[in-house]
Design a protein around this motif. Structure first.
Motif, mmCIF file in Angstrom:
data_model
loop_
_atom_site.group_PDB
_atom_site.id
_atom_site.type_symbol
_atom_site.label_atom_id
_atom_site.label_comp_id
_atom_site.label_asym_id
_atom_site.label_seq_id
_atom_site.Cartn_x
_atom_site.Cartn_y
_atom_site.Cartn_z
ATOM 1 N N ALA A 50 -10.424 19.515 11.678
ATOM 2 C CA ALA A 50 -11.082 19.386 10.324
ATOM 3 C C ALA A 50 -10.519 18.285 9.593
ATOM 4 O O ALA A 50 -11.424 17.512 8.750
ATOM 5 C CB ALA A 50 -11.370 20.626 9.547
ATOM 6 N N ALA A 51 -9.169 18.197 9.277
ATOM 7 C CA ALA A 51 -8.510 17.374 8.391
ATOM 8 C C ALA A 51 -8.798 15.939 8.855
ATOM 9 O O ALA A 51 -8.821 14.873 8.071
ATOM 10 C CB ALA A 51 -7.164 17.875 8.391
ATOM 11 N N ALA A 52 -8.806 15.882 10.354
ATOM 12 C CA ALA A 52 -8.851 14.538 10.860
ATOM 13 C C ALA A 52 -10.068 13.755 10.658
ATOM 14 O O ALA A 52 -10.310 12.616 10.644
ATOM 15 C CB ALA A 52 -8.365 14.475 12.294
ATOM 16 N N GLY A 53 -11.274 14.659 10.331
ATOM 17 C CA GLY A 53 -12.533 14.113 9.928
ATOM 18 C C GLY A 53 -13.742 14.667 10.669
ATOM 19 O O GLY A 53 -13.365 15.573 11.554
ATOM 20 N N PRO A 54 -14.828 14.267 10.466
ATOM 21 C CA PRO A 54 -16.224 14.851 10.885
ATOM 22 C C PRO A 54 -16.241 14.673 12.541
ATOM 23 O O PRO A 54 -16.713 15.779 13.130
ATOM 24 C CB PRO A 54 -17.223 13.794 10.213
ATOM 25 N N SER B 180 -3.546 32.096 16.213
ATOM 26 C CA SER B 180 -2.950 31.376 14.981
ATOM 27 C C SER B 180 -2.852 29.972 15.345
ATOM 28 O O SER B 180 -3.057 28.902 14.839
ATOM 29 C CB SER B 180 -1.908 31.801 14.328
ATOM 30 N N VAL B 181 -2.312 29.509 16.526
ATOM 31 C CA VAL B 181 -2.328 28.220 17.285
ATOM 32 C C VAL B 181 -3.612 27.547 17.184
ATOM 33 O O VAL B 181 -3.938 26.374 16.592
ATOM 34 C CB VAL B 181 -1.652 28.057 18.610
ATOM 35 N N PHE C 99 -13.709 17.260 14.132
ATOM 36 C CA PHE C 99 -14.549 18.535 13.747
ATOM 37 C C PHE C 99 -15.468 19.013 14.324
ATOM 38 O O PHE C 99 -15.488 20.162 14.855
ATOM 39 C CB PHE C 99 -14.651 18.722 12.190
ATOM 40 N N TRP D 112 -7.799 23.838 14.770
ATOM 41 C CA TRP D 112 -9.122 23.756 14.318
ATOM 42 C C TRP D 112 -9.045 23.270 12.667
ATOM 43 O O TRP D 112 -9.869 22.399 12.663
ATOM 44 C CB TRP D 112 -9.726 25.129 14.139
ATOM 45 N N LEU D 113 -8.146 23.611 11.949
ATOM 46 C CA LEU D 113 -7.728 22.949 10.814
ATOM 47 C C LEU D 113 -7.461 21.812 10.899
ATOM 48 O O LEU D 113 -7.940 20.696 9.977
ATOM 49 C CB LEU D 113 -6.755 23.782 9.841
ATOM 50 N N LEU D 114 -6.709 21.284 11.729
ATOM 51 C CA LEU D 114 -6.171 19.718 12.028
ATOM 52 C C LEU D 114 -7.482 19.000 12.377
ATOM 53 O O LEU D 114 -7.525 17.826 11.886
ATOM 54 C CB LEU D 114 -4.977 19.595 13.182
ATOM 55 N N GLN E 96 -15.762 22.307 16.633
ATOM 56 C CA GLN E 96 -17.018 23.230 16.538
ATOM 57 C C GLN E 96 -17.636 23.645 17.772
ATOM 58 O O GLN E 96 -18.232 24.725 18.103
ATOM 59 C CB GLN E 96 -18.146 22.909 15.289
ATOM 60 N N SER F 259 -0.941 35.907 17.806
ATOM 61 C CA SER F 259 -0.223 34.459 17.406
ATOM 62 C C SER F 259 -0.647 33.227 18.211
ATOM 63 O O SER F 259 -0.768 32.230 17.689
ATOM 64 C CB SER F 259 1.365 34.656 18.216
ATOM 65 N N LEU G 57 -6.290 28.337 15.170
ATOM 66 C CA LEU G 57 -6.839 28.229 13.874
ATOM 67 C C LEU G 57 -6.247 26.985 13.402
ATOM 68 O O LEU G 57 -6.680 26.133 12.609
ATOM 69 C CB LEU G 57 -6.333 29.606 13.160
ATOM 70 N N VAL G 58 -4.685 26.882 13.434
ATOM 71 C CA VAL G 58 -4.131 25.655 12.995
ATOM 72 C C VAL G 58 -4.597 24.310 13.609
ATOM 73 O O VAL G 58 -5.141 23.274 12.935
ATOM 74 C CB VAL G 58 -2.396 25.635 13.156
#
Lengths: 132, 124
Positions: A49-53, A39-40, A56, A45-47, A60, A36, A42-43
């Motif tokens: 990446a979505a926000a930009g290089p 998963s926090v 991200f 990390w995805l956010l 990383q 659990s 992971l989300v």
């Protein structure tokens, strides 16, 4: 309604001598909590990446740090254990495997399997990344 | 006994729904987890451009949305049981269940929107 307050809850764990079956059962829940938490991350990390290089790159760097790898390792152990023990649970749902000897055997198989899968995943994974 | 209980739905009026959904999500998560584990080494140390390129194969965002959605659903069911079993005191239990459910929905919406944004990003 008075006895609705005194309904039986889960067994009080501290009065039982630990056995392989009960230890693995509580470990299933503990690894579920670790996943659990994962998963926090992971989300997040995805956010990133979505926000930009730029964000991200920060994410990383965190994931690739010593602490990041330590958490990823714990996450992978929890993942493989929960996966294999979950399959054990699905097997029980068919009504099989409840004999004490069988439950002990499948329990140890889950532990050994989780250790082996973790080792294989990290060796192959690090080889792909180029760390080994 | 109320007629609802006689229709096998029990005092919670949800019957075996929780049990069944936990099993359904568990079965779906077996292949989804294996896909995710296989994807991880490609994501470790990847640049933003590499990640966006990976997200342009439709299979990647589709399976990742499924992983986030089904995984969080499974997580919600599991955490709910843990709270029911170990948190005593009705107020505390209720507060935790509400916080946990809201948190799960927030994570799910954020995760799916992030994945959709990534899949829609123009190739760099």
């Amino acid at each position: 309604m008075a006895d609705a307050r005194n309904r039986p809850l889960s067994p009080h764990l501290q009065v039982y001598r630990p056995q392989i079956t009960s230890v693995l059962s509580i470990t299933h829940r503990a690894t579920g909590i670790v996943l659990s938490l994962g998963s926090v991350f992971l989300v997040l990390w995805l956010l990133a990446a979505a926000a930009g290089p730029r964000s991200f790159e920060i994410a990383q760097d965190c994931a690739g740090s010593w602490l990041g790898y330590a958490f990823l390792f714990c996450f992978s152990v929890a993942l493989f254990y929960h996966l294999l023990n979950g399959i054990r649970h699905l097997f029980w749902d068919t009504g099989h495997g409840f004999e004490l000897a069988t439950a002990t055997r499948t329990g140890w198989a889950v532990v050994i399997g989780a250790v082996m899968l973790t080792a294989v995943a990290w060796i192959l994974g690090l080889r792909i990344v180029g760390g080994l | 006994m109320s007629s609802k209980q006689q229709r096998r739905l029990g005092p919670s009026r949800t019957g075996t729904t929780h049990f069944w959904h936990q099993r359904l999500t568990a079965i779906a998560l077996i292949p989804l987890t294996l896909f995710f584990v296989g994807l991880l080494p490609n994501l470790a140390g990847a640049t933003h451009r590499e990640f966006v390129t990976l997200m342009h194969f439709p299979v990647t965002p589709i399976l990742l949305v499924l992983l986030v959605g089904v995984g969080l659903w499974h997580m919600k069911l599991g955490l709910q049981t843990i709270i029911e079993d170990y948190v005593h005191g009705e107020g505390c239990k209720l507060a935790l269940q509400i916080t946990m459910t809201f948190g799960t929905v927030l994570l799910g919406v954020a995760g799916v929107i992030a994945l959709v944004m990534l899949a829609a990003m123009p190739p760099a």
